[in-house]
Design an enzyme around this catalytic site. Structure first.
Site, PDB file in Angstrom:
ATOM      1  N   GLN A 119     -25.415   7.731 -52.765  1.00 49.67           N
ATOM      2  CA  GLN A 119     -24.592   8.580 -53.631  1.00 49.67           C
ATOM      3  C   GLN A 119     -24.432   7.907 -54.998  1.00 49.67           C
ATOM      4  OE1 GLN A 119     -22.539  11.344 -52.101  1.00 49.67           O
ATOM      5  NE2 GLN A 119     -22.091  12.011 -54.164  1.00 49.67           N
ATOM      6  N   PHE A 120     -25.420   8.071 -55.870  1.00 50.62           N
ATOM      7  CA  PHE A 120     -25.355   7.433 -57.185  1.00 50.62           C
ATOM      8  C   PHE A 120     -24.182   7.941 -58.005  1.00 50.62           C
ATOM      9  CE2 PHE A 120     -27.680  11.239 -58.298  1.00 50.62           C
ATOM     10  CZ  PHE A 120     -27.297  11.510 -59.617  1.00 50.62           C
ATOM     11  N   THR A 121     -23.665   9.121 -57.700  1.00 49.07           N
ATOM     12  CA  THR A 121     -22.564   9.691 -58.479  1.00 49.07           C
ATOM     13  C   THR A 121     -21.253   8.912 -58.307  1.00 49.07           C
ATOM     14  OG1 THR A 121     -22.025  11.291 -56.745  1.00 49.07           O
ATOM     15  CG2 THR A 121     -23.570  12.009 -58.468  1.00 49.07           C
TER      16      THR A 121
END
Length: 150
Positions: A78-80
């Protein structure tokens, strides 16, 4: 590295309508890797996640870890989690690690976690468009950042 850890009765990740991984009861872990992360960050967070006492004992107190209760985990990249929302209305992801760096650290996190748990560790696919479903138990949700160890 940042983690959002949720205690779940069940969780699943689907890619293109096909279940790529599932768990329950256990942990749903969203993992975000930033440019400054190292293998030390990954190992520290894997151990913290495995040892986090967020499951109820026989008296109903949160005294057991996922490791102690024999649970499993679902890990989704989950890069966000590294979104910067300081300016404007469009988040910036400048601190998120590029795939060349992030993928090996993500894979290491899954291996480290699996080595600490009796239950299985499943995952989504790095960079894929995924649909995640879960039943948060409690609800219990914990945020951890390897930059905040003190």
């Amino acid at each position: 590295m940042r983690l959002v850890i949720q205690r779940v009765t069940e969780a699943a990740v689907h890619i293109g309508g096909v279940c790529a991984g599932s768990t329950g009861p256990g942990l749903m872990i969203l993992a975000g890797i930033e440019e400054a992360d190292t293998e030390e960050d990954v190992r520290w967070l894997a151990k913290k996640a495995a040892d986090m006492r967020i499951f109820s004992d026989a008296e109903g107190k949160m005294n057991l870890s996922v490791k102690e209760m024999g649970g499993s985990a679902l890990v989704v990249s989950q890069f966000t989690l590294h979104a910067s929302t300081r300016k404007g209305n469009r988040p910036s992801f400048i601190r998120a690690a590029r795939p060349e760096q992030a993928v090996p650290l993500y894979e290491l996190f899954k291996r480290e976690l699996a080595s600490l748990l009796e239950g299985r560790v499943e995952s989504g696919e790095f960079g894929a468009d995924m649909q995640v479903s879960l039943v948060n138990d409690g609800p219990v949700t914990i945020f951890m950042d390897s930059r905040n160890r003190e």
